[in-house]
Design an enzyme around this catalytic site. Structure first.
Site, PDB file in Angstrom:
ATOM      1  N   PRO A   2       0.779  -1.222   0.075  1.00 13.18           N
ATOM      2  CA  PRO A   2       0.042   0.102  -0.041  1.00 13.18           C
ATOM      3  C   PRO A   2       0.916   1.225  -0.002  1.00 13.18           C
ATOM      4  O   PRO A   2       1.948   1.279   0.713  1.00 13.18           O
ATOM      5  CB  PRO A   2      -0.706  -0.111   1.318  1.00 13.18           C
ATOM      6  N   ASN A 169       6.446   1.001  -3.677  1.00 10.45           N
ATOM      7  CA  ASN A 169       7.222   0.451  -4.877  1.00 10.45           C
ATOM      8  C   ASN A 169       6.591   1.090  -6.163  1.00 10.45           C
ATOM      9  O   ASN A 169       7.234   1.314  -7.150  1.00 10.45           O
ATOM     10  CB  ASN A 169       6.876  -1.230  -5.070  1.00 10.45           C
ATOM     11  N   ARG A 250      10.715  -5.585  -2.273  1.00  8.26           N
ATOM     12  CA  ARG A 250      11.166  -4.413  -3.024  1.00  8.26           C
ATOM     13  C   ARG A 250      11.196  -4.989  -4.375  1.00  8.26           C
ATOM     14  O   ARG A 250      11.928  -5.791  -4.760  1.00  8.26           O
ATOM     15  CB  ARG A 250      12.601  -4.056  -2.505  1.00  8.26           C
TER      16      ARG A 250
END
Length: 269
Positions: A2, A169, A250
């Site tokens: 999120p 991200n 990531r």
């Protein structure tokens, strides 16, 4: 993961459902709060700080408390009408249930749940950098925090919530594509760092208040991003295949042609 705008939207959903109401029941399904009973407490407001959600309450003795939660990758809050079927996620993921006469708020797979005096919120969120969607947003401070670690890659630095709070991200990848910066560029070699920070804030602010996130200006399925989620698809600018690297939570997407690596920068694995 999120992003800051998702948490901002979630906070507004909870605020509309709960603010001003007295809790008629609660159920904590985490060990550290299992015996906590907030029945009779009043919800003052729901707010966000970066990716942290802060539900502020007043106890019957007028003491002020904050219920803190972090959504991380998979957490969510949902608000339902009394009697409505809970359809957000499987029941075994429920961590909190808060009931008022007009609504039921259900927290799924929440992380870092804590109940602290409101005056002590900084013990939980005081380490965060300027909030991209906060009323106290300070772009100069964000730039200064990023620039304090010139050797760190810009990709890592944008995700570090101690620099600026709210980028995940998706926005990391999209900002760097739009700026033409390789994700592996050291912060100290990024041209116009203030411009990068300003773009991140504009993109999050543009998506505030809606659940479909778009950096392209289109809300149509498959057209909402330039590089994020588009591995091996052609770059919208040059046609080069978009690349992807994943390391734990990531994930990085980039166009190797539009985002050339700086001389001396180690290539991605």
């Amino acid at each position: 993961m999120p992003e800051g705008d998702t948490v901002w939207n979630t906070a507004r959903v909870l605020h509309r459902a709960l603010a001003g109401a007295r809790l008629t029941g609660c159920d904590f399904r985490v060990p550290q709060l299992a015996t906590t009973d907030l029945t009779g407490w009043t919800v003052r407001e729901s707010a966000s700080r970066g990716k942290h959600l802060l539900l502020r309450l007043t106890a019957p003795d007028e003491a002020r408390w904050t219920l803190h939660s972090h959504l991380r990758m998979d957490g969510a809050w949902r608000a339902y009408a009394p009697g409505e079927r809970w359809s957000g996620k499987p029941a075994h993921l429920i961590r909190v249930v808060l009931r008022t006469p007009g609504a039921v708020a259900v927290g799924y797979h929440l992380h870092e749940l804590a109940l602290v005096p409101t005056a002590e919120e900084d013990t939980l969120v005081g380490h965060l950098g300027p909030d991209l969607l906060g009323s106290d947003w300070d772009p100069d401070e964000a730039v200064n925090r990023l620039a304090a670690h010139p050797e760190q890659t810009i990709s890592e630095a944008l995700l570090d919530q101690r620099n600026l709070a709210g980028v995940g991200n998706l926005y990391k990848c999209e900002v760097l594509f739009l700026r033409g910066v390789s994700p592996w560029t050291p912060v100290g070699a990024v041209p116009d760092l203030p411009g990068t920070v300003a773009l991140a804030q504009r993109l999050l602010a543009a998506n505030r208040g809606r659940w479909t996130q778009s950096t392209t200006g289109s809300l149509h399925r498959g057209q909402t991003s330039y590089v994020y989620g588009r591995r091996a698809q052609p770059c919208r600018r040059c046609g080069t295949a978009i690349r992807k690297e994943e390391l734990g939570e990531r994930v990085t997407y980039w166009c190797p042609a539009c985002q050339p690596e700086q001389p001396g920068t180690p290539p991605p694995a």
